[in-house]
Design a protein around this motif. Structure first.
Motif, mmCIF file in Angstrom:
data_model
loop_
_atom_site.group_PDB
_atom_site.id
_atom_site.type_symbol
_atom_site.label_atom_id
_atom_site.label_comp_id
_atom_site.label_asym_id
_atom_site.label_seq_id
_atom_site.Cartn_x
_atom_site.Cartn_y
_atom_site.Cartn_z
ATOM 1 N N ALA A 98 -26.286 -16.102 -21.894
ATOM 2 C CA ALA A 98 -26.730 -17.415 -21.338
ATOM 3 C C ALA A 98 -28.200 -17.565 -21.727
ATOM 4 O O ALA A 98 -28.666 -18.399 -22.089
ATOM 5 C CB ALA A 98 -26.275 -17.643 -20.032
ATOM 6 N N TYR A 99 -29.033 -16.365 -21.444
ATOM 7 C CA TYR A 99 -30.244 -16.331 -21.772
ATOM 8 C C TYR A 99 -30.842 -16.744 -23.396
ATOM 9 O O TYR A 99 -31.461 -17.542 -23.903
ATOM 10 C CB TYR A 99 -30.955 -14.995 -21.544
ATOM 11 N N ALA A 101 -28.672 -18.323 -25.416
ATOM 12 C CA ALA A 101 -28.445 -19.673 -25.890
ATOM 13 C C ALA A 101 -29.446 -20.490 -25.516
ATOM 14 O O ALA A 101 -29.757 -21.333 -26.297
ATOM 15 C CB ALA A 101 -27.047 -19.859 -25.122
ATOM 16 N N ILE A 102 -30.183 -20.248 -24.325
ATOM 17 C CA ILE A 102 -31.417 -21.188 -24.120
ATOM 18 C C ILE A 102 -32.628 -20.765 -25.044
ATOM 19 O O ILE A 102 -33.248 -21.711 -25.810
ATOM 20 C CB ILE A 102 -31.996 -20.683 -22.777
ATOM 21 N N ALA A 105 -31.948 -22.265 -28.537
ATOM 22 C CA ALA A 105 -31.934 -23.891 -28.297
ATOM 23 C C ALA A 105 -33.496 -24.232 -28.553
ATOM 24 O O ALA A 105 -33.625 -25.079 -29.060
ATOM 25 C CB ALA A 105 -31.302 -24.150 -27.175
ATOM 26 N N LEU A 112 -24.965 -21.218 -30.531
ATOM 27 C CA LEU A 112 -24.357 -20.619 -29.007
ATOM 28 C C LEU A 112 -24.303 -21.385 -27.821
ATOM 29 O O LEU A 112 -23.833 -21.429 -26.679
ATOM 30 C CB LEU A 112 -25.707 -19.525 -28.967
ATOM 31 N N GLU A 113 -24.749 -22.764 -28.002
ATOM 32 C CA GLU A 113 -24.697 -24.202 -26.967
ATOM 33 C C GLU A 113 -23.289 -23.883 -26.363
ATOM 34 O O GLU A 113 -23.220 -24.114 -25.158
ATOM 35 C CB GLU A 113 -25.303 -25.271 -27.399
ATOM 36 N N SER A 116 -22.714 -21.013 -23.917
ATOM 37 C CA SER A 116 -23.740 -20.674 -22.943
ATOM 38 C C SER A 116 -23.610 -20.270 -21.488
ATOM 39 O O SER A 116 -24.144 -19.750 -20.729
ATOM 40 C CB SER A 116 -24.961 -21.947 -23.255
ATOM 41 N N ILE A 194 -25.775 -27.441 -23.530
ATOM 42 C CA ILE A 194 -26.147 -26.299 -22.467
ATOM 43 C C ILE A 194 -25.987 -26.992 -21.243
ATOM 44 O O ILE A 194 -25.224 -26.450 -20.428
ATOM 45 C CB ILE A 194 -27.343 -25.576 -23.006
ATOM 46 N N GLU A 197 -22.360 -28.088 -20.454
ATOM 47 C CA GLU A 197 -21.364 -26.819 -20.459
ATOM 48 C C GLU A 197 -21.480 -26.375 -19.133
ATOM 49 O O GLU A 197 -20.455 -25.895 -18.494
ATOM 50 C CB GLU A 197 -21.717 -25.968 -21.604
ATOM 51 N N ARG A 198 -22.690 -26.351 -18.595
ATOM 52 C CA ARG A 198 -22.781 -25.583 -17.230
ATOM 53 C C ARG A 198 -22.326 -26.400 -16.062
ATOM 54 O O ARG A 198 -21.727 -26.064 -15.130
ATOM 55 C CB ARG A 198 -24.550 -25.394 -16.822
#
Length: 289
Positions: A98-99, A101-102, A105, A112-113, A116, A194, A197-198
């Motif tokens: 997750a980190y 991906a951020i 981005a 990777l989004e 994520s 992202i 997705e969250r």
């Protein structure tokens, strides 16, 4: 162990290191910070014929109530570092997916989004070919560095690895470094994806609970969650473990559940789905004994 310059704890509760918060004690829990330490530890393990297991972020795992008779190994230190240079990303296996991906981005790099919101480390995600409906780690990996159980370092390109649905043929290797070649895109568009997705995960999964992710792999052309839900098994429980009322393929440790509760619930659900649909569900979580 004192000859190996690693941080280690004896009789360490594995419940402290898994997202399900279940598991007895490991004889020895070792944090390895460098490749040199890793090679030395593997040499010690081989010379003394010690059983061992490599843990990442602790998701997707079920340790037994009796614990683990051997060494549980966790990568840290240099394995938590990453580099971004133009379209190239190099990251240690212990970096949070997750980190990363951020961070990619923020550099306007796409790839990777859609992954994520998957918990755990990049190394664990590659090893298990983690993914969502239309995207898996195998789609974006360029190459990886591994150290095999004998202590030999190798570089494997994607063509050298057999990736399948939620698994790979990397058994016998410890992933230490992952290389990606990502695509340029608008930073705001990637961050928006992202965020979406969250939100999707929050709305469709029991976020904030003690769970290990999806318990079962999806059978071909169907959904394990749908099959379980169709049997009206949401909220069904064994001991302290309950089938989530948000997503039926998530089992939640709600009331000091134990591994035995989890295993009984897994077997019960398998039996019920097979009786109704003649489908044999396969566990996605790894059961470590």
């Amino acid at each position: 162990m004192s000859s190996i310059k690693c941080n280690y704890k004896c009789n360490e509760p594995l419940s402290k290191h898994t997202t399900l918060c279940i598991g007895g004690n490991a004889d020895c829990f070792v944090e390895v910070e460098t490749e040199e330490q890793l090679v030395s530890l593997l040499k010690f393990i081989n010379e003394n014929s010690i059983k061992f297991f490599v843990i990442g972020g602790g998701s997707n795992l079920l340790f037994s109530d009796e614990g683990f008779k051997g060494i549980v190994l966790k990568l840290s230190g240099e394995f938590c570092k990453y580099e971004i240079s133009r379209n190239n990303v190099i990251c240690g296996a212990a970096v949070s997916l997750a980190y990363l991906a951020i961070k990619t981005a923020e550099h306007g790099l796409s790839g990777l989004e859609y992954l994520s919101a998957i918990p755990g480390t990049v190394g664990g995600a590659v090893f298990g070919n983690a993914g969502v409906k239309n995207c898996s780690m195998s789609d974006i990996v360029d190459k990886i560095e591994v150290i095999d159980y004998s202590g030999n370092k190798r570089v494997l390109t994607k063509n050298n690895i057999n990736f399948e649905y939620r698994k790979s043929d990397l058994q016998g290797n410890i992933i230490t470094k992952i290389f990606f070649i990502l695509k340029n895109a608008d930073k705001n568009d990637i961050l928006k994806t992202i965020s979406q997705e969250r939100k999707r995960r929050i709305n469709s999964q029991p976020i904030g609970t003690k769970n290990a992710g999806c318990v079962f792999k999806n059978p071909e052309s169907d959904s394990a969650g749908r099959l379980i839900d169709s049997l009206n098994l949401k909220n069904y429980s064994v001991g302290g473990i309950k089938i989530s009322d948000v997503h039926a393929n998530f089992f939640v440790n709600e009331d000091n559940g134990c591994a035995q509760d989890m295993l009984k619930l897994i077997d019960f659900v398998k039996d019920e789905v097979y009786k109704k649909y003649s489908i044999k569900l396969e566990t996605e979580i790894k059961i470590i004994k």
